[in-house]
Design a protein around this motif. Structure first.
Motif, PDB file in Angstrom:
ATOM      1  N   VAL A  72       0.841  -1.210   0.000  1.00 48.56           N
ATOM      2  CA  VAL A  72       0.000   0.000   0.000  1.00 48.56           C
ATOM      3  C   VAL A  72       0.869   1.251   0.000  1.00 48.56           C
ATOM      4  CG1 VAL A  72      -1.626   1.339   1.384  1.00 48.56           C
ATOM      5  CG2 VAL A  72      -2.005  -1.093   1.031  1.00 48.56           C
ATOM      6  N   GLY A  73       1.944   1.235   0.792  1.00 50.71           N
ATOM      7  CA  GLY A  73       2.831   2.400   0.824  1.00 50.71           C
ATOM      8  C   GLY A  73       3.450   2.697  -0.524  1.00 50.71           C
ATOM      9  N   TYR A  74       3.870   1.663  -1.221  1.00 50.62           N
ATOM     10  CA  TYR A  74       4.480   1.872  -2.533  1.00 50.62           C
ATOM     11  C   TYR A  74       3.456   2.422  -3.521  1.00 50.62           C
ATOM     12  CZ  TYR A  74       7.170   1.075  -6.765  1.00 50.62           C
ATOM     13  OH  TYR A  74       7.836   1.264  -7.950  1.00 50.62           O
ATOM     14  N   GLU A  78       3.822   5.981  -5.315  1.00 48.57           N
ATOM     15  CA  GLU A  78       3.907   6.121  -6.764  1.00 48.57           C
ATOM     16  C   GLU A  78       2.814   7.053  -7.285  1.00 48.57           C
ATOM     17  OE1 GLU A  78       4.473   3.399 -10.766  1.00 48.57           O
ATOM     18  OE2 GLU A  78       3.882   2.448  -8.880  1.00 48.57           O
ATOM     19  N   LEU A  79       1.614   6.943  -6.749  1.00 47.90           N
ATOM     20  CA  LEU A  79       0.544   7.844  -7.172  1.00 47.90           C
ATOM     21  C   LEU A  79       0.867   9.291  -6.817  1.00 47.90           C
ATOM     22  CD1 LEU A  79      -2.615   5.736  -6.194  1.00 47.90           C
ATOM     23  CD2 LEU A  79      -1.694   6.145  -8.491  1.00 47.90           C
ATOM     24  N   VAL A  80       1.407   9.500  -5.627  1.00 47.27           N
ATOM     25  CA  VAL A  80       1.780  10.857  -5.224  1.00 47.27           C
ATOM     26  C   VAL A  80       2.876  11.397  -6.134  1.00 47.27           C
ATOM     27  CG1 VAL A  80       2.874  12.223  -3.393  1.00 47.27           C
ATOM     28  CG2 VAL A  80       1.065  10.589  -2.831  1.00 47.27           C
ATOM     29  N   SER A  85       4.561  15.034 -10.463  1.00 43.65           N
ATOM     30  CA  SER A  85       5.191  15.264 -11.769  1.00 43.65           C
ATOM     31  C   SER A  85       4.202  15.902 -12.746  1.00 43.65           C
ATOM     32  CB  SER A  85       5.699  13.930 -12.338  1.00 43.65           C
ATOM     33  OG  SER A  85       6.702  13.395 -11.517  1.00 43.65           O
ATOM     34  N   TRP A  86       2.957  15.427 -12.725  1.00 48.29           N
ATOM     35  CA  TRP A  86       1.940  16.007 -13.601  1.00 48.29           C
ATOM     36  C   TRP A  86       1.698  17.470 -13.269  1.00 48.29           C
ATOM     37  CZ3 TRP A  86      -2.783  18.162 -12.319  1.00 48.29           C
ATOM     38  CH2 TRP A  86      -3.627  18.465 -13.401  1.00 48.29           C
ATOM     39  N   ALA A  87       1.618  17.785 -11.963  1.00 51.21           N
ATOM     40  CA  ALA A  87       1.396  19.166 -11.548  1.00 51.21           C
ATOM     41  C   ALA A  87       2.570  20.051 -11.944  1.00 51.21           C
ATOM     42  CB  ALA A  87       1.150  19.228 -10.041  1.00 51.21           C
TER      43      ALA A  87
END
Length: 582
Positions: A72-74, A78-80, A85-87
């Motif tokens: 779950v942490g990974y 990765e989503l964060v 990066s998108w922002a």
């Protein structure tokens, strides 16, 4: 672990972060598919997973807690990272640092992670040892934790690989659909097909075959004669030559129930008083397809043995496999000098763990069917000629037994006493009483109506006062005891722990619970979940084992003195000496 990194020359060109196509260091090339934010948060979750729970962990308990937490942490990391990066690209943000500064930052960060990991490891081993001392178990130490962490990391990698495989499958399906359909429609179609396929595979194939296998194994185990048990010869017991319920039909736990326990001679030897042969009656599932048929079979056995002529009738609800709490039954037999008829029945082949997950209806139906059948016969007797009617159950048996009553008032109006031990918190009556507890009383031992009829206890000393030592009012009859250990995960585990802190964790009132125990979203849920199998291996008085304490609990409910140690200790010693595992 950090890879040695050679610092760049002082005049090395500056790097730009982030860049669409930038050169990669040796470590980045090696871990080119590893998300740095995912790796970092996954490592933090590993640290969190090593925090203490209710019981010390074996290697496989570490593995499950670490694997699910790191996974779950990974994913979150990765989503964060992707969102950041998108922002950054959306607003045109670029962070420029020199190559030497970039190397230095990475080096400092890796060293910091290593130092924190060492500190967490050392702290966790100490906490496991302290936890083991609290509940009388052995701590696995460094070796157990090392194996568990490695296995947990392997589990996390496997789960991540499965997720990436599903994502690749979805992309492939979308690519094929885009040849014929618009992009949005193709994406939606691929998602729908994938979800339907996964549900079919998990429920229609994996789950069904797993349940068929579990049921087959449970049925085979049920047919086995438990070790060291032989068919009883006393007519007062089901399975005897005189019984309407043949020995081989009682099931493994039913056989143990009627074979075990004291006989009249044992009671006389231990108590020094005259005794009669206690009655133990049981109906198995093999010859009784419905719970109603099993209840009727028990009534037939009661009629055969004149069970209602005894001074006490004890209705105890079994767990999923038909297991009956032997310490509870035998305590009543010793305390009444054998003048008791204990009745129970089997309603499932599944263990409590499987029943928790797959069937919470049948235990309640069975508990209600048996009690209602006995209560109807009991009520038909002349009011001044009725035996004392008491009820009990442990774990899933407590859940099912309490299902015979819609409220506490109904229970108090129908029975003369009850002992419920290790009650799962999803039991409606237990939940209602706990939620309505007196302000200031803890969840592990709630005070209900100042102890007038109901008393929650974590140990026998609390029969006459609450967990903080404040005295109760006079104990009126009927008397009801809820026995529950603060270290029993089967009592305290609940799905809501995924996102909400339970009262008992915040209150920290348990004497055998680590002081460092803290609620952590997601992690605490799985920690208590993996604590449950070990909870049946603790010494009595901790975890999910309720042993010698059952004697004073029953003494109190039967109107006897629970503090008369000169009388109770020989009984407890005899029960300990005669104890046989399932």
């Amino acid at each position: 672990m950090s890879t040695l990194i050679t610092p760049p020359a002082a005049d090395a060109p500056a790097a730009v972060y982030p860049l669409p196509k930038r050169s990669r260091s040796r470590r980045e090339r090696f871990f080119q598919h590893v998300s740095q934010p995912g790796f970092t948060i996954g490592l933090v979750m590993l640290w969190v997973a090593l925090s203490p729970s209710l019981l010390p962990r074996t290697w496989w308990m570490h593995a499950v807690a670490v694997g699910l937490s790191v996974f779950v942490g990974y994913v979150v990391g990765e989503l964060v990272g992707r969102l950041a990066s998108w922002a950054a690209r959306a607003i045109g943000l670029e962070i420029r640092v020199s190559a030497r500064a970039g190397w230095g930052l990475r080096w400092v960060w890796d060293v910091l992670l290593i130092l924190v990991s060492i500190a967490v490891w050392w702290w966790s081993v100490r906490q496991q040892r302290a936890n083991a001392d609290l509940v009388g178990l052995e701590s696995g130490g460094n070796a157990s934790m090392a194996v568990g962490v490695l296995a947990g990391l392997g589990l996390a990698i496997l789960l991540l690989a499965l997720v990436r495989g599903v994502i690749l499958l979805w992309r492939g399906m979308r690519h094929l659909a885009r040849r014929l359909l618009p992009q949005v429609v193709a994406s939606v179609l691929a998602t729908v097909l994938l979800v339907v396929g996964l549900v079919w595979v998990t429920n229609g194939v994996i789950y069904r075959r797993a349940m068929e296998s579990a049921l087959g194994s449970a049925a085979q185990l049920n047919a086995q004669v438990p070790a060291g048990r032989e068919q009883p010869m006393e007519p007062e017991r089901s399975g005897s030559p005189q019984s309407h319920q043949p020995w081989e039909t009682l099931g493994r736990d039913g056989m143990a129930m009627v074979a075990d326990g004291p006989r009249a001679a044992d009671i006389e030897r231990v108590t020094g008083l005259s005794a009669i042969e206690p009655i133990r009656l049981y109906a198995g599932k093999q010859d009784n397809e419905s719970v109603e048929e099993a209840a009727e079979a028990v009534l037939a056995e009661m009629a055969r043995t004149d069970a209602f002529d005894r001074s006490v009738v004890h209705v105890t609800t079994a767990t999923g496999t038909g297991f009956v709490q032997g310490w509870s039954v035998a305590s009543v037999e010793y305390l009444t000098r054998g003048d008791v008829a204990t009745v129970s029945m089997q309603y499932s082949y599944f263990s409590s763990a499987l029943a928790y997950a797959t069937d919470r209806t049948t235990p309640v139906q069975a508990g209600k069917a048996l009690f209602d059948a006995v209560f109807a016969e009991w009520s038909a007797l002349p009011e001044d000629d009725r035996p004392m009617l008491v009820v009990s159950g442990e774990s899933l048996g407590s859940y099912g037994g309490q299902g015979a009553f819609d409220s506490l008032d109904e229970m108090l109006s129908k029975v003369d006493g009850a002992v419920w031990s290790g009650t799962p918190r999803f039991t409606p009556l237990w939940s209602e009483l706990t939620e309505d507890r007196r302000a200031g009383s803890p969840e592990i031992a709630p005070v209900v109506d100042n102890g007038r009829h109901v008393r929650f206890v974590t140990r026998p000393e609390e029969l006459n006062h609450d967990v903080y030592g404040a005295p109760y009012v006079a104990w009126e009859t009927p008397r009801v005891v809820y026995a529950q250990h603060a270290s029993d995960p089967i009592v305290w585990w609940e799905p809501e722990m995924l996102w909400a802190e339970p009262d008992w964790m915040r209150e920290r009132a348990g004497r055998d619970v680590p002081g460092a125990l803290r609620w952590i979203p997601w992690v605490s849920f799985w920690q208590l979940g993996v604590d449950m199998p070990l909870s049946v291996s603790t010494p009595g008085g901790h975890g999910h084992h309720y042993f010698e304490e059952m004697t004073p609990y029953w003494a109190a409910v039967l109107g006897q003195d629970p503090t008369d140690t000169d009388r109770l200790r020989p009984i407890q010693a005899a029960l300990t000496a005669d104890f046989r595992p399932r």
